[in-house]
Design an enzyme around this catalytic site. Structure first.
Site, PDB file in Angstrom:
ATOM      1  N   TRP A 111      37.403  30.481  34.101  1.00 37.82           N
ATOM      2  CA  TRP A 111      37.939  31.110  32.902  1.00 37.82           C
ATOM      3  C   TRP A 111      39.405  30.732  32.711  1.00 37.82           C
ATOM      4  CZ3 TRP A 111      41.882  34.303  31.356  1.00 37.82           C
ATOM      5  CH2 TRP A 111      41.767  34.848  30.071  1.00 37.82           C
ATOM      6  N   SER A 148      35.853  29.247  40.392  1.00 37.85           N
ATOM      7  CA  SER A 148      35.946  30.622  39.907  1.00 37.85           C
ATOM      8  C   SER A 148      34.692  30.992  39.114  1.00 37.85           C
ATOM      9  CB  SER A 148      37.227  30.792  39.111  1.00 37.85           C
ATOM     10  OG  SER A 148      37.531  32.142  38.908  1.00 37.85           O
ATOM     11  N   PHE A 175      48.029  35.221  33.559  1.00 36.58           N
ATOM     12  CA  PHE A 175      46.901  34.770  34.369  1.00 36.58           C
ATOM     13  C   PHE A 175      47.251  33.496  35.142  1.00 36.58           C
ATOM     14  CE2 PHE A 175      42.912  32.221  34.642  1.00 36.58           C
ATOM     15  CZ  PHE A 175      42.226  33.042  35.523  1.00 36.58           C
ATOM     16  N   GLY A 209      50.146  32.766  36.317  1.00 40.99           N
ATOM     17  CA  GLY A 209      50.919  33.227  37.456  1.00 40.99           C
ATOM     18  C   GLY A 209      50.045  33.798  38.549  1.00 40.99           C
ATOM     19  N   ASP A 267      44.655  34.220  47.857  1.00 38.05           N
ATOM     20  CA  ASP A 267      44.163  34.340  46.483  1.00 38.05           C
ATOM     21  C   ASP A 267      44.437  35.749  45.947  1.00 38.05           C
ATOM     22  OD1 ASP A 267      42.644  34.389  44.117  1.00 38.05           O
ATOM     23  OD2 ASP A 267      41.155  33.020  44.939  1.00 38.05           O
ATOM     24  N   HIS A 285      44.497  30.770  44.172  1.00 38.01           N
ATOM     25  CA  HIS A 285      43.225  30.727  43.450  1.00 38.01           C
ATOM     26  C   HIS A 285      42.908  29.365  42.862  1.00 38.01           C
ATOM     27  CE1 HIS A 285      39.847  32.589  41.357  1.00 38.01           C
ATOM     28  NE2 HIS A 285      40.222  31.970  40.240  1.00 38.01           N
TER      29      HIS A 285
END
Length: 550
Positions: free
Chosen positions: A12, A79, A139, A141, A215, A241
């Protein structure tokens, strides 16, 4: 299993551009082995080239993605893309194997599963509906948070920002009803609903799963929970992540080896031995007197491994397996002055050096770790640092180690993974097609073999990078520690003056400020018998650890 095609699915807030560094590294990795596989980058509805498309319902989405996957594909997903990859692997025979990066089995937490708190996720979804561009920047960051390359990664991520019209469409559509929500908001809803726990329990296709130790979106505790499903997740130290951008070389090595093993028809036993043990013993025996002067990394890893042992541990009998020049035995003696220590090594030259220069052990045995001449239930602690990478029959190795451990015994191992010296391997590939760099087994084979033997605990992955002024300096160091090329396919006369000159030229583009990099992929295994009384968390459940066994 045959793999003839690669498929990448992004997560995403990203699009297919996030795969560019990994794609380049993987193509180079495969080219070293004479492979060139076609690669399809699937973009999700509303993202990248599919801007303007609506997000469909779950069945329609999976059907449309499955239709675009060629037969015999390895699907790699990041993800949300990783969660969808698992669904596709369970759904269609076109998927031959699956690799997930920073993908939880369930993104949001419940009482029995670690994940993002449902209230936090709901707040994020609402914020995105209200101020999408600012929320997307936040997001970015979160994706780099905790990564040792965070600053550079944040710059890279923000350079992949979608067109402003993508956010404008999101605002316009999310102000109406859920049924007409913009694709990015609808994709968030999909992420919050997916739950792959039952699918992962039943999935019988080859798979690997990677998580970042730091993460901020998928907690590292998910590795332990995945272990409870019978799924091994490999945790990458120092990573957040956004693994495709943060770890392209590491992942290229892991994915490349996954593909090569599949195409060679190799099983997880790792039974193929690329070199003779006699060659290993001879090489290290000759290096006994020069080893300590060059083994800086080996000593650091040895100290790191010993530090994982809980303070309250008091073993009576210790096996220093692959004891080398006795550095580990000396550390063990300092910590456990009353213990009986047995040093065992394949190379008699190493044992002879240790007897005279570091006489810390009570006994010295020349033997192969895969054929231990030791009694059952005879050691409270088996300690092995940077030695077992020379073993390739891992089920037999761990069965023997389980046999000699006492019911409460512990096993500490550090070893090398396939990403070791990838720079040297890459440089040699530009010179000729010979085998010049020793090959080591991936983490999944280590964790699987340990579990099959009835051992439980954790496996951590770490990357350490040394730097050299010249390629020849690296080659000399490898020879001084006995770790130069011992592969049976190495051939003779491959390191003549002209080839070494060409090697130096091929290595030079990789030069960093500190010098020419030489990466080492290190696995730390902290294990114990499943029949013992040692608690799993004592074996290491801190950040950076995946659980092995139950």
């Amino acid at each position: 299993m045959n793999i003839d095609h690669l498929v990448f699915i992004h997560g995403w807030g990203c699009d297919g551009r996030i795969w560019q560094p990994l794609r380049a590294a993987l193509e180079e990795r495969l080219a070293e082995n004479g492979l060139e596989l076609p690669l399809t980058v699937l973009e999700l509805p509303g993202f990248g080239d599919r801007f303007g498309e609506r997000w469909p319902d779950g069945e329609t989405l999976l059907n449309s993605l499955a239709e675009r996957i060629p037969h015999d594909s390895l699907v790699v997903g990041h993800s949300l893309g990783g969660m969808l990859a698992v669904r596709l692997a369970a759904r269609t025979d076109r998927v031959a194997g699956v690799i997930t990066l920073a993908a939880n089995a369930r993104f949001t937490a419940d009482p029995d599963w670690p994940g993002m708190a449902t209230t936090t996720f709901a707040d994020f979804c609402n914020a995105f509906a209200a101020v999408p561009r600012q929320t997307w920047q936040r997001f970015c960051g979160l994706q780099v948070q905790g990564d040792h390359k965070a600053r550079a990664l944040l710059k890279n991520l923000r350079a992949l920002a979608p067109e402003s019209s993508a956010f404008e469409t999101t605002v316009a559509e999310t102000t109406s009803s859920a049924a007409t929500a913009g694709p990015w908001s609808a994709a968030l809803g999909c992420l919050g609903r997916l739950d792959n726990r039952e699918l992962l329990k039943e999935l019988d296709k080859p798979q690997r799963h990677f998580l970042g130790a730091n993460d901020a979106l998928v907690p590292v505790e998910a590795a332990q929970s995945l272990s409870g499903l019978g799924v091994a997740a490999e945790v990458i130290d120092g990573a957040g992540h956004v693994l495709p951008l943060s770890q392209p070389q590491f992942l290229a090595a892991a994915i490349g080896d996954f593909i090569l093993q599949a195409r060679r028809g190799e099983d997880s036993s790792g039974s193929t031995e690329p070199f003779a043990k006699t060659a290993v013993a001879r090489s290290f025996g000759r290096a006994a007197t020069s080893y300590d002067a060059a083994a800086h990394l080996q000593r650091a890893v040895c100290r790191q491994l010993l530090s994982a042992l809980p303070e309250q541990t008091e073993p009576r009998r210790i096996l220093d397996l692959g004891s080398g020049t006795g550095y580990g035995s000396e550390l063990l003696r300092q910590r456990f002055p009353s213990a009986e220590i047995v040093a065992l090594d394949l190379a008699e030259g190493m044992l002879s050096f240790a007897r005279h220069s570091r006489p810390a052990a009570n006994a010295y045995i020349a033997a192969d770790a895969e054929q231990l001449p030791l009694a059952d239930n005879s050691f409270d602690l088996v300690f092995s640092s940077m030695a077992l990478q020379w073993c390739y029959r891992l089920p037999a190795l761990f069965a023997g180690l389980q046999r000699i451990l006492t019911p409460d015994g512990r096993l500490l191992v550090s070893t090398l993974g396939p990403g070791t010296l990838w720079e040297l391997r890459q440089a040699w590939a530009r010179v000729d097609d010979g085998v010049h760099v020793n090959r080591f087994l991936p983490a999944l084979q280590w964790s699987d073999a340990a579990q099959e033997a009835g051992l439980c605990g954790g496996l951590r992955t770490e990357e350490r990078v040394l730097h050299y002024s010249t390629a020849m300096e690296l080659m000399r160091d490898l020879k001084r520690i006995g770790a130069h090329n011992v592969n049976s396919g190495a051939g003779k006369g491959l390191t003549g003056r002209d080839r070494l000159r060409r090697l130096s030229q091929a290595y030079e583009p990789l030069r960093a400020t500190a010098g020419l990099p030489a990466s080492y992929e290190i696995f730390y295994l902290e294990l114990h018998s499943s029949a013992g009384s040692v608690k799993t968390q004592d074996a290491g459940t801190e950040a950076g650890v995946l659980e092995v066994g139950q």
